[in-house]
Design an enzyme around this catalytic site. Structure first.
Site, PDB file in Angstrom:
ATOM      1  N   ASN A  68       0.836  -1.192   0.000  1.00 52.10           N
ATOM      2  CA  ASN A  68       0.000   0.000   0.000  1.00 52.10           C
ATOM      3  C   ASN A  68       0.876   1.249   0.000  1.00 52.10           C
ATOM      4  O   ASN A  68       2.035   1.193   0.403  1.00 52.10           O
ATOM      5  CB  ASN A  68      -0.916  -0.002   1.228  1.00 52.10           C
ATOM      6  CG  ASN A  68      -2.062  -0.973   1.065  1.00 52.10           C
ATOM      7  OD1 ASN A  68      -2.674  -1.032   0.001  1.00 52.10           O
ATOM      8  ND2 ASN A  68      -2.348  -1.740   2.103  1.00 52.10           N
ATOM      9  N   HIS A  72      -6.589  -8.389  -0.941  1.00 49.04           N
ATOM     10  CA  HIS A  72      -7.479  -9.468  -0.533  1.00 49.04           C
ATOM     11  C   HIS A  72      -8.812  -8.952   0.012  1.00 49.04           C
ATOM     12  O   HIS A  72      -9.584  -9.721   0.577  1.00 49.04           O
ATOM     13  CB  HIS A  72      -6.802 -10.366   0.511  1.00 49.04           C
ATOM     14  CG  HIS A  72      -5.973  -9.612   1.495  1.00 49.04           C
ATOM     15  ND1 HIS A  72      -4.625  -9.829   1.681  1.00 49.04           N
ATOM     16  CD2 HIS A  72      -6.292  -8.614   2.346  1.00 49.04           C
ATOM     17  CE1 HIS A  72      -4.158  -9.017   2.602  1.00 49.04           C
ATOM     18  NE2 HIS A  72      -5.151  -8.277   3.023  1.00 49.04           N
ATOM     19  N   TYR A 122     -12.631   6.912   3.996  1.00 51.36           N
ATOM     20  CA  TYR A 122     -12.871   7.404   2.637  1.00 51.36           C
ATOM     21  C   TYR A 122     -14.200   8.141   2.516  1.00 51.36           C
ATOM     22  O   TYR A 122     -14.411   8.886   1.559  1.00 51.36           O
ATOM     23  CB  TYR A 122     -12.862   6.237   1.642  1.00 51.36           C
ATOM     24  CG  TYR A 122     -11.727   5.279   1.838  1.00 51.36           C
ATOM     25  CD1 TYR A 122     -10.423   5.740   2.019  1.00 51.36           C
ATOM     26  CD2 TYR A 122     -11.942   3.906   1.864  1.00 51.36           C
ATOM     27  CE1 TYR A 122      -9.382   4.857   2.209  1.00 51.36           C
ATOM     28  CE2 TYR A 122     -10.900   3.020   2.061  1.00 51.36           C
ATOM     29  CZ  TYR A 122      -9.622   3.507   2.238  1.00 51.36           C
ATOM     30  OH  TYR A 122      -8.588   2.631   2.430  1.00 51.36           O
TER      31      TYR A 122
END
Length: 488
Positions: free
Chosen positions: A149, A171, A258
């Site tokens: 990431n 995943h 987010y």
């Protein structure tokens, strides 16, 4: 078959072991070479000892080498897998700590948000170094499998600027599908078919079939609300499902970063999260988990080494994509998965240059994406907000443009919901100064940032966050593990 796989950041011991055993579940791969590389010699030798024990116990001809020379590890490699965390836990702690001073409470902070953006600034120069080595010394046409990431930013940089054949792997889709299969009472996970599409960590189950029967929003909501565990742990995800009409792949805590409506005020954070585990929304949850995991592994290494004596069981092969992709490319046994690639029209209502996560099929001809997918408008809107931040962040990391970096952070949905432009400008200055050792592209901008900080009048606060837990000691972890085992 005989070829070489290089694993960069192999000191991520648990994950490297999983990838290794998965790959060796493929019968044709017994005679391959694994080249491990990491900047941490200590971790590198620990993982090599574990993998050597697996090879020895299973009487395999597999070769395992370990070196701190990345270029040596990459030489003649056909596949390169990256699991790196540039800056380690030291830099990651600043990704969480400094934004808290400005009121920004992150659970993970590794994808976007202030922490994820700075994580990308540390990673991208290193990713481009990887790509340079791959172009120069790896096997011609080598494939780069990025697990690190921030997934979209790293993959974007590797494809657009690194000029290497790259796929990003995660995943989240698999874990989300496991939850859905559970709540719907599927007898086997194979009973559930799905199309999941969007961007990494904001991917959406836009079509669900249980034994061929289409599952609608109302049935899925009812199933989640009736579940004794997920109804409490995934409150935010269930609310998003009700409003958007589709379920998100991402965990409750990560998703809250987010969608700023759920995390911009402390009282809202505690309303939507669950403290039973770090992944459900705890402040700095993944940092705490990562710290405890590292400490636990260091102390319990002899047990990890002993467990490596167990025979490899192909029936326990994980659903991580890497081994399945390699198997499909090398044997032509077709594999369907969800992959991070440049969009180029795969998802019709997301930008062409974005890194999307969507279904594809793998065979000898490569990764073949299913094109022409349109995701719901609300999903597209949230994805585009993140894509715009990712694009600016990648370009800032490449150019070393501190002003562009500040604009990227300013446009982050959660940061923008909490902080003023003046606060963002100071926060980014503080973060790049704290992490200067991992940000070579900003070297010329650091002195001026230090001067601005010395004269700044923007107020900050000493805040641990809305829902912080302390890092547990090894003794506490042992006690909790023993109590859990006794309860079972």
């Amino acid at each position: 078959m005989s070829f070489k796989i290089a694993i960069i950041g192999a000191g991520s011991v648990g994950f490297t072991k999983k990838l290794f055993t998965d790959i060796l579940c493929v019968p044709e791969f017994r005679d391959i070479e694994f080249a491990l590389t990491d900047i941490n010699e200590h971790n590198l030798q620990m993982i090599k000892a574990i993998l050597d024990k697996i090879v020895e116990s299973n009487r395999l001809p597999t070769r395992v080498t370990a070196t701190t020379s990345r270029r040596e590890a990459l030489t003649s490699a056909r596949y390169i897998i990256s699991c790196v965390r540039v800056g380690g836990l030291e830099a990651y702690a600043d990704d969480i700590r400094i934004p808290l001073k400005y009121g920004i409470d992150q659970c993970v902070g590794d994808t976007i948000c202030a922490g994820g953006i700075l994580y990308g600034q540390r990673n991208i120069p290193v990713i481009l170094d990887f790509c340079k080595d791959i172009r120069e010394v790896a096997e011609p046409g080598a494939k780069f499998l990025n697990y690190a990431n921030p997934m979209a930013m790293n993959t974007w940089a590797a494809i657009e600027y690194g000029k290497v054949d790259t796929v990003g792997l995660c995943h989240g889709v698999q874990h989300g599908a496991e939850q859905i299969a559970d709540v719907l009472g599927a007898k086997s996970r194979s009973d559930l078919d799905y199309i999941c599409s969007g961007i990494n960590h904001q991917t959406w189950f836009i079509d669900l079939r249980l034994n061929g029967r289409k599952i609608g929003k109302d049935e899925l909501v009812a199933a989640f609300e009736a579940h004794p565990v997920f109804s409490q742990q995934e409150k935010l995800r269930i609310d998003v499902l009700k409003r958007f009409g589709v379920y998100s792949t991402e965990s409750n805590g990560h998703l809250s970063e987010y969608l700023p409506w759920y995390r911009k005020r402390p009282e809202e954070i505690t309303k939507w999260i669950d403290m039973s585990d770090w992944i459900h929304g705890e402040t700095g949850g993944y940092l705490r988990h990562s710290t405890e995991t590292r400490n636990w592994f260091e102390t319990e290494f002899p047990q990890f080494l002993a467990s490596a004596e167990k025979p490899i069981d192909p029936s326990k092969r994980s659903n991580e994509h890497a081994s399945h992709i390699l198997e499909a490319l090398e044997t032509n046994r077709v594999y369907r998965g969800h992959f991070n690639v440049k969009n180029n029209g795969v998802i019709t209502n997301l930008p062409a240059d974005a890194i999307i996560e969507s279904p594809g099929f793998v065979d000898r001809f490569g990764i073949n994406m299913v094109s022409g997918i349109t995701i719901p408008e609300a999903c597209a809107a949230t994805c585009i907000a993140s894509i715009n931040v990712q694009r600016m962040s990648v370009h800032a990391a490449i150019s070393g443009d501190l002003d562009l970096l500040k604009l990227a952070v300013l446009h982050d949905p959660l940061v923008g919901a909490i902080s003023t432009p003046e606060e963002v400008w100071q926060m980014v200055d503080e973060m790049v100064v704290a992490q200067a050792g991992w940000l070579p592209q900003y070297a010329d901008a650091i002195p001026a940032a230090k001067e601005r900080l010395a004269k700044s009048t923007v107020k900050t606060r000493d805040w641990a966050g809305a829902a912080r837990r302390n890092v547990r000691s090894i003794d506490e972890l042992r006690a909790e593990k023993a109590a859990l085992k006794q309860a079972v």
